[in-house]
Motif scaffolding. Structure first.
Motif, PDB file in Angstrom:
ATOM      1  N   ALA B 201       0.857  -1.205   0.000  1.00 27.51           N
ATOM      2  CA  ALA B 201       0.000   0.000   0.000  1.00 27.51           C
ATOM      3  C   ALA B 201       0.885   1.244   0.000  1.00 27.51           C
ATOM      4  O   ALA B 201       0.535   2.255   0.594  1.00 27.51           O
ATOM      5  CB  ALA B 201      -0.915  -0.022   1.222  1.00 27.51           C
ATOM      6  N   GLY B 202       2.025   1.154  -0.659  1.00 24.57           N
ATOM      7  CA  GLY B 202       3.032   2.220  -0.534  1.00 24.57           C
ATOM      8  C   GLY B 202       3.141   3.159  -1.715  1.00 24.57           C
ATOM      9  O   GLY B 202       4.142   3.878  -1.822  1.00 24.57           O
ATOM     10  N   LEU B 203       2.133   3.164  -2.611  1.00 27.03           N
ATOM     11  CA  LEU B 203       2.244   4.046  -3.787  1.00 27.03           C
ATOM     12  C   LEU B 203       2.400   5.509  -3.368  1.00 27.03           C
ATOM     13  O   LEU B 203       3.205   6.244  -3.939  1.00 27.03           O
ATOM     14  CB  LEU B 203       1.028   3.869  -4.695  1.00 27.03           C
ATOM     15  CG  LEU B 203       0.975   4.803  -5.915  1.00 27.03           C
ATOM     16  CD1 LEU B 203       2.183   4.597  -6.818  1.00 27.03           C
ATOM     17  CD2 LEU B 203      -0.310   4.611  -6.703  1.00 27.03           C
ATOM     18  N   GLY B 204       1.626   5.917  -2.380  1.00 25.51           N
ATOM     19  CA  GLY B 204       1.680   7.312  -1.933  1.00 25.51           C
ATOM     20  C   GLY B 204       3.076   7.705  -1.459  1.00 25.51           C
ATOM     21  O   GLY B 204       3.579   8.771  -1.822  1.00 25.51           O
ATOM     22  N   GLU B 205       3.694   6.827  -0.692  1.00 26.90           N
ATOM     23  CA  GLU B 205       5.048   7.125  -0.189  1.00 26.90           C
ATOM     24  C   GLU B 205       6.057   7.155  -1.328  1.00 26.90           C
ATOM     25  O   GLU B 205       6.920   8.011  -1.382  1.00 26.90           O
ATOM     26  CB  GLU B 205       5.475   6.075   0.835  1.00 26.90           C
ATOM     27  CG  GLU B 205       5.046   6.418   2.239  1.00 26.90           C
ATOM     28  CD  GLU B 205       5.639   5.453   3.248  1.00 26.90           C
ATOM     29  OE1 GLU B 205       6.877   5.389   3.366  1.00 26.90           O
ATOM     30  OE2 GLU B 205       4.844   4.745   3.903  1.00 26.90           O
ATOM     31  N   ARG B 206       5.930   6.197  -2.250  1.00 24.98           N
ATOM     32  CA  ARG B 206       6.886   6.134  -3.364  1.00 24.98           C
ATOM     33  C   ARG B 206       6.668   7.280  -4.339  1.00 24.98           C
ATOM     34  O   ARG B 206       7.608   7.724  -5.004  1.00 24.98           O
ATOM     35  CB  ARG B 206       6.765   4.804  -4.103  1.00 24.98           C
ATOM     36  CG  ARG B 206       7.328   3.661  -3.314  1.00 24.98           C
ATOM     37  CD  ARG B 206       7.441   2.382  -4.095  1.00 24.98           C
ATOM     38  NE  ARG B 206       7.661   1.301  -3.150  1.00 24.98           N
ATOM     39  CZ  ARG B 206       6.680   0.564  -2.632  1.00 24.98           C
ATOM     40  NH1 ARG B 206       5.446   0.748  -3.006  1.00 24.98           N
ATOM     41  NH2 ARG B 206       6.954  -0.372  -1.746  1.00 24.98           N
ATOM     42  N   ALA B 207       5.428   7.758  -4.430  1.00 25.59           N
ATOM     43  CA  ALA B 207       5.140   8.852  -5.371  1.00 25.59           C
ATOM     44  C   ALA B 207       5.991  10.069  -5.044  1.00 25.59           C
ATOM     45  O   ALA B 207       6.382  10.815  -5.947  1.00 25.59           O
ATOM     46  CB  ALA B 207       3.657   9.203  -5.322  1.00 25.59           C
ATOM     47  N   GLY B 208       6.284  10.263  -3.767  1.00 27.84           N
ATOM     48  CA  GLY B 208       7.133  11.390  -3.381  1.00 27.84           C
ATOM     49  C   GLY B 208       8.502  11.332  -4.028  1.00 27.84           C
ATOM     50  O   GLY B 208       9.161  12.359  -4.197  1.00 27.84           O
ATOM     51  N   VAL B 209       8.938  10.148  -4.393  1.00 24.61           N
ATOM     52  CA  VAL B 209      10.261   9.978  -5.005  1.00 24.61           C
ATOM     53  C   VAL B 209      10.163   9.889  -6.526  1.00 24.61           C
ATOM     54  O   VAL B 209      10.931  10.522  -7.253  1.00 24.61           O
ATOM     55  CB  VAL B 209      10.941   8.682  -4.468  1.00 24.61           C
ATOM     56  CG1 VAL B 209      12.342   8.547  -5.027  1.00 24.61           C
ATOM     57  CG2 VAL B 209      10.944   8.669  -2.957  1.00 24.61           C
ATOM     58  N   VAL B 210       9.186   9.119  -7.015  1.00 23.14           N
ATOM     59  CA  VAL B 210       9.170   8.803  -8.455  1.00 23.14           C
ATOM     60  C   VAL B 210       8.336   9.766  -9.283  1.00 23.14           C
ATOM     61  O   VAL B 210       8.521   9.861 -10.499  1.00 23.14           O
ATOM     62  CB  VAL B 210       8.683   7.353  -8.712  1.00 23.14           C
ATOM     63  CG1 VAL B 210       9.557   6.363  -7.993  1.00 23.14           C
ATOM     64  CG2 VAL B 210       7.221   7.171  -8.308  1.00 23.14           C
TER      65      VAL B 210
END
Lengths: 154, 282
Positions: B201-210
């Motif tokens: 469920a980590g898309l939101g966290e990864r979106a900050g990077v990618v």
């Protein structure tokens, strides 16, 4: 301090050799397939269109300086070298626009297929897009041919 | 590599002589790469790595290269071989013709001879949070049961989980060649590998990077990464699907929940209901 003095000191720190390709990595596609060459062409066409834009603004701006200035500019632009330039601009525009649609589809994950188990020969999504790519390039060629015909017969 | 890159016309028969031309670099004395050539006798099934070993053992012990498994699994021996990034252990010399040119991986720093510095690749990989991220921290810290996942759900990301981190895709990528900030195909494909995992469920966290110009939007779909990948990971596909996920969300709507625990030793709950075999009579 004593410990530091006893530590062997390198007179020259070993450096690293940078193998970064720079712009050569953009413009040289080597042994990669068609999509890599389309990438180069897309960027070159985009760059060409950006460079053409100020010239286009200047030419249309001549209209404001009266009919004589406009006729004078049109006379210059009817020379063969400028007609050839117009054809190049048209080719760049048609290719950039139509290849842009292909890229847009790709960026949205369309026409690339689904992930698969990697069984040799390994699947490559861009290969699955080849029919679309070919069709779009044929379409670009048709648009270009029609445009060139229109330019040369006007 | 999607296709067999054989070159039967230019190949050299077994027992023939191969010219191995290596771009060498010694940090103690060189300021640029210098070419050096050796002649190597071709043996049956010889790979480029075998040829490098033949040189190191018989002609020049100072030649430096990195390898480990010798079977295309560890991803250590990535090199630039006859114009393409390839694994030396995975490339037969008889595919390449009588002259084999080997150089360190492009878009990386060479430490010595053919040894690339992969530290930046690993830093980029770590930057995309390459692990399962969930909100139920208690279950993650002290797992009680398994998370459910169907074979169809596995198929959505399993292709990307084959990544060796060999860095060949970064060597092939035209964006990496001009931008050190770009995360690169390896890391971005790995970001999608976890985004597409139903347990994540980590898309939101990864979106900050990618979700940045040096993230997914630095990819212009040249496709060279997928051609170079020796394991069929197809990073270009992963990056485009990651872009789509940033617009419309991950392929799954909610992270997978823990499944009912089966009785110890049984693969299905019904198995416990079946009659048991009689006790042994002997």
């Amino acid at each position: 301090m004593v410990a530091e003095a006893q530590t062997p000191v390198r007179t020259q720190v070993p450096s690293r050799l940078s193998m970064r390709l720079g712009l050569r990595g953009w413009v040289y596609a080597g042994r990669y397939p068609a999509e890599r060459y389309l990438y180069i062409l897309h960027r070159l066409c985009g760059l060409g269109l950006i460079l053409y834009l100020p010239l286009h603004v200047w030419v249309t701006g001549r209209r404001l300086q009266g009919p004589e200035a406009w006729q004078q500019t049109m006379a210059i632009l009817s020379r063969p070298v400028f007609v050839a330039g117009e054809i190049l601009v048209l080719a760049a525009f048609v290719f950039h626009a139509i290849n842009g649609f292909r890229l847009l589809f790709g960026h949205l994950g369309c026409a690339l297929g689904r992930p698969e188990y990697p069984v040799y020969p390994y699947p490559v999504a861009l290969h699955r897009q080849r029919r679309l790519t070919t069709a779009l390039m044929v379409l670009a060629g048709a648009f270009l041919a029609a445009g060139v015909w229109g330019l040369l017969t006007k | 590599m999607a296709e067999i890159t054989g070159n039967p016309e230019g190949s050299v028969p077994e027992g023939g002589i191969l010219t191995l031309r290596v771009a060498r670099y010694d940090p103690e004395r060189d300021r640029a790469a210098r070419p050096q050539e050796w002649k190597v006798k071709i043996l049956p099934g010889m790979t480029v790595l075998d040829a490098l070993f033949a040189v190191k053992e018989e002609q020049d012990g100072s030649l430096a290269f990195r390898c480990s498994c010798r079977m295309g699994v560890c991803g250590s021996c990535g090199m630039f071989i006859n114009g393409k990034p390839r694994l030396a252990c995975n490339t037969q010399v008889n595919e390449l013709g009588p002259v084999v040119e080997v150089a360190p991986l492009p878009n990386h720093d060479a430490i010595k001879d053919l040894v690339p510095d992969l530290a930046l690749t690993f830093r980029r990989h770590r930057a995309v949070l390459p692990y399962i991220i969930r909100n139920d921290v208690a279950e993650m810290e002290s797992p009680t049961r398994e998370f459910g996942q169907t074979p169809e759900e596995l198929a959505r990301y399993v292709q990307f989980s084959y990544c060796l981190k060999c860095s060949l895709c970064l060597a092939a990528c035209p964006t990496v060649s001009t931008s050190e900030q770009f995360l690169g195909p390896q890391a971005l494909a790995q970001a999608y590998r976890f985004v597409a995992d139903t347990r994540d469920a980590g898309l939101g966290e990864r979106a900050g990077v990618v979700d940045a110009s040096h993230g997914v939007f630095g990819c212009h779909l040249a496709g060279a990464c997928s051609e170079a990948c020796p394991k069929g990971v197809d990073p270009a596909l992963g990056i485009q699907l990651l872009k789509r996920s940033l617009f419309v969300g991950p392929p799954h709507r909610a992270p997978a929940q823990v499944v009912s625990a089966f009785p110890e030793g049984y693969r299905t709950p019904e198995a416990a209901e079946r009659p048991k075999a009689p006790p042994p009579s002997v």
